[in-house]
Design a protein around this motif. Structure first.
Motif, PDB file in Angstrom:
ATOM      1  N   GLN A 173     -19.386   4.142 -11.753  1.00 56.66           N
ATOM      2  CA  GLN A 173     -20.400   4.606 -12.871  1.00 56.66           C
ATOM      3  C   GLN A 173     -19.886   5.330 -13.953  1.00 56.66           C
ATOM      4  OE1 GLN A 173     -19.854   5.985  -9.848  1.00 56.66           O
ATOM      5  NE2 GLN A 173     -21.380   5.710  -8.528  1.00 56.66           N
ATOM      6  N   THR A 174     -18.865   5.970 -13.969  1.00 57.58           N
ATOM      7  CA  THR A 174     -18.326   6.882 -15.179  1.00 57.58           C
ATOM      8  C   THR A 174     -16.951   6.441 -15.642  1.00 57.58           C
ATOM      9  OG1 THR A 174     -17.428   8.199 -14.025  1.00 57.58           O
ATOM     10  CG2 THR A 174     -19.569   9.000 -14.380  1.00 57.58           C
ATOM     11  N   GLY A 175     -16.222   5.707 -15.017  1.00 57.74           N
ATOM     12  CA  GLY A 175     -14.844   5.016 -15.356  1.00 57.74           C
ATOM     13  C   GLY A 175     -13.719   6.087 -14.972  1.00 57.74           C
ATOM     14  N   SER A 176     -14.077   7.412 -14.442  1.00 56.63           N
ATOM     15  CA  SER A 176     -13.260   8.206 -14.083  1.00 56.63           C
ATOM     16  C   SER A 176     -11.987   7.805 -12.939  1.00 56.63           C
ATOM     17  CB  SER A 176     -13.689   9.453 -13.676  1.00 56.63           C
ATOM     18  OG  SER A 176     -14.603  10.000 -14.349  1.00 56.63           O
ATOM     19  N   ALA A 177     -10.853   8.084 -13.132  1.00 60.55           N
ATOM     20  CA  ALA A 177      -9.868   7.617 -12.074  1.00 60.55           C
ATOM     21  C   ALA A 177      -8.827   8.965 -12.064  1.00 60.55           C
ATOM     22  CB  ALA A 177      -9.311   6.286 -12.544  1.00 60.55           C
ATOM     23  N   ILE A 178      -8.481   8.934 -10.648  1.00 60.51           N
ATOM     24  CA  ILE A 178      -7.583  10.051 -10.173  1.00 60.51           C
ATOM     25  C   ILE A 178      -6.572   9.262  -9.398  1.00 60.51           C
ATOM     26  CG2 ILE A 178      -8.810  11.999 -10.521  1.00 60.51           C
ATOM     27  CD1 ILE A 178      -9.295  12.073  -7.593  1.00 60.51           C
ATOM     28  N   ILE A 179      -5.199   9.481  -9.354  1.00 61.15           N
ATOM     29  CA  ILE A 179      -4.319   9.119  -8.423  1.00 61.15           C
ATOM     30  C   ILE A 179      -3.572   9.829  -7.587  1.00 61.15           C
ATOM     31  CG2 ILE A 179      -2.299   9.434 -10.216  1.00 61.15           C
ATOM     32  CD1 ILE A 179      -1.083   6.671  -9.325  1.00 61.15           C
ATOM     33  N   PHE A 180      -3.463   9.672  -6.448  1.00 60.75           N
ATOM     34  CA  PHE A 180      -2.834  10.490  -5.500  1.00 60.75           C
ATOM     35  C   PHE A 180      -1.184  10.371  -5.422  1.00 60.75           C
ATOM     36  CE2 PHE A 180      -1.187  11.532  -1.097  1.00 60.75           C
ATOM     37  CZ  PHE A 180      -1.933  12.764  -0.981  1.00 60.75           C
ATOM     38  N   LYS A 181      -0.582  11.628  -6.083  1.00 60.29           N
ATOM     39  CA  LYS A 181       0.848  11.584  -5.905  1.00 60.29           C
ATOM     40  C   LYS A 181       1.324  11.701  -4.428  1.00 60.29           C
ATOM     41  CE  LYS A 181       0.980  12.468 -10.703  1.00 60.29           C
ATOM     42  NZ  LYS A 181       1.985  12.922 -11.650  1.00 60.29           N
ATOM     43  N   LEU A 183       0.823  -1.209   0.029  1.00 53.85           N
ATOM     44  CA  LEU A 183      -0.079   0.034  -0.020  1.00 53.85           C
ATOM     45  C   LEU A 183       0.956   1.175  -0.127  1.00 53.85           C
ATOM     46  CD1 LEU A 183      -2.990   1.202   0.302  1.00 53.85           C
ATOM     47  CD2 LEU A 183      -2.553   1.019   2.783  1.00 53.85           C
ATOM     48  N   LYS A 184       1.085   1.509  -1.199  1.00 56.56           N
ATOM     49  CA  LYS A 184       2.075   2.931  -1.251  1.00 56.56           C
ATOM     50  C   LYS A 184       1.208   3.957  -2.321  1.00 56.56           C
ATOM     51  CE  LYS A 184       6.376   0.813  -0.516  1.00 56.56           C
ATOM     52  NZ  LYS A 184       7.732   0.539  -1.100  1.00 56.56           N
ATOM     53  N   MET A 185       0.428   3.496  -3.120  1.00 57.18           N
ATOM     54  CA  MET A 185      -0.277   4.462  -3.901  1.00 57.18           C
ATOM     55  C   MET A 185      -1.792   4.075  -3.801  1.00 57.18           C
ATOM     56  SD  MET A 185      -1.512   2.937  -6.745  1.00 57.18           S
ATOM     57  CE  MET A 185      -0.911   2.488  -8.359  1.00 57.18           C
ATOM     58  N   VAL A 186      -2.579   5.154  -3.983  1.00 54.36           N
ATOM     59  CA  VAL A 186      -3.976   5.072  -3.977  1.00 54.36           C
ATOM     60  C   VAL A 186      -4.723   5.756  -5.300  1.00 54.36           C
ATOM     61  CG1 VAL A 186      -6.022   5.772  -2.971  1.00 54.36           C
ATOM     62  CG2 VAL A 186      -4.365   5.092  -1.696  1.00 54.36           C
ATOM     63  N   ILE A 187      -5.575   4.936  -6.051  1.00 49.95           N
ATOM     64  CA  ILE A 187      -6.404   5.500  -7.273  1.00 49.95           C
ATOM     65  C   ILE A 187      -7.677   5.597  -6.862  1.00 49.95           C
ATOM     66  CG2 ILE A 187      -6.980   5.155  -9.360  1.00 49.95           C
ATOM     67  CD1 ILE A 187      -4.527   3.698  -9.943  1.00 49.95           C
ATOM     68  N   ALA A 188      -8.560   6.743  -6.875  1.00 47.34           N
ATOM     69  CA  ALA A 188      -9.977   6.903  -6.546  1.00 47.34           C
ATOM     70  C   ALA A 188     -10.637   6.758  -7.824  1.00 47.34           C
ATOM     71  CB  ALA A 188     -10.076   8.326  -5.791  1.00 47.34           C
ATOM     72  N   THR A 189     -11.542   5.815  -7.530  1.00 46.77           N
ATOM     73  CA  THR A 189     -12.316   5.706  -9.147  1.00 46.77           C
ATOM     74  C   THR A 189     -13.880   5.905  -9.110  1.00 46.77           C
ATOM     75  OG1 THR A 189     -12.784   3.656  -8.871  1.00 46.77           O
ATOM     76  CG2 THR A 189     -10.552   4.172 -10.004  1.00 46.77           C
ATOM     77  N   ARG A 190     -14.454   6.391  -9.953  1.00 52.24           N
ATOM     78  CA  ARG A 190     -16.019   6.221 -10.168  1.00 52.24           C
ATOM     79  C   ARG A 190     -16.410   5.120 -11.213  1.00 52.24           C
ATOM     80  NH1 ARG A 190     -17.239  12.934 -10.402  1.00 52.24           N
ATOM     81  NH2 ARG A 190     -17.300  12.937  -8.177  1.00 52.24           N
TER      82      ARG A 190
END
Length: 86
Positions: A22-30, A13-20
């Motif tokens: 319903q829409t496929g959207s994704a962001i990553i925490f730097k 557990l070193k990185m996290v990706i938040a996704t939706r």
């Protein structure tokens, strides 16, 4: 109405990706910069790749701390994905 956010990581557990989903959207925490950015892969790619695991919001917060996912950025990606913004 709040859209569901599903969190993913690659172990350890070193990185996290938040996704939706319903829409496929994704962001990553730097983690070094302490910011959220557009992910190079979307929810569908992440969920079908066995390298990623779904984690709880609490596990994700252990990485991103008090910097919650940038929902405005997710909204913008949603708009692009849905063809509202070109």
């Amino acid at each position: 109405m709040e859209k569901e956010i599903v969190y993913f990581t690659m172990h350890p557990l070193k990185m996290v990706i938040a996704t939706r989903p319903q829409t496929g959207s994704a962001i990553i925490f730097k983690n070094k910069q302490k910011v959220w950015a557009v992910s190079s892969i979307d929810y569908y790619q992440i969920s079908s790749d066995g390298s990623y695991s779904v984690i709880s919001q609490e596990q994700a917060q252990s990485v991103f701390g008090n910097i919650p996912p940038d929902t405005a950025l997710l909204d913008r990606i949603d708009s692009i994905n849905m063809g509202v913004i070109k």
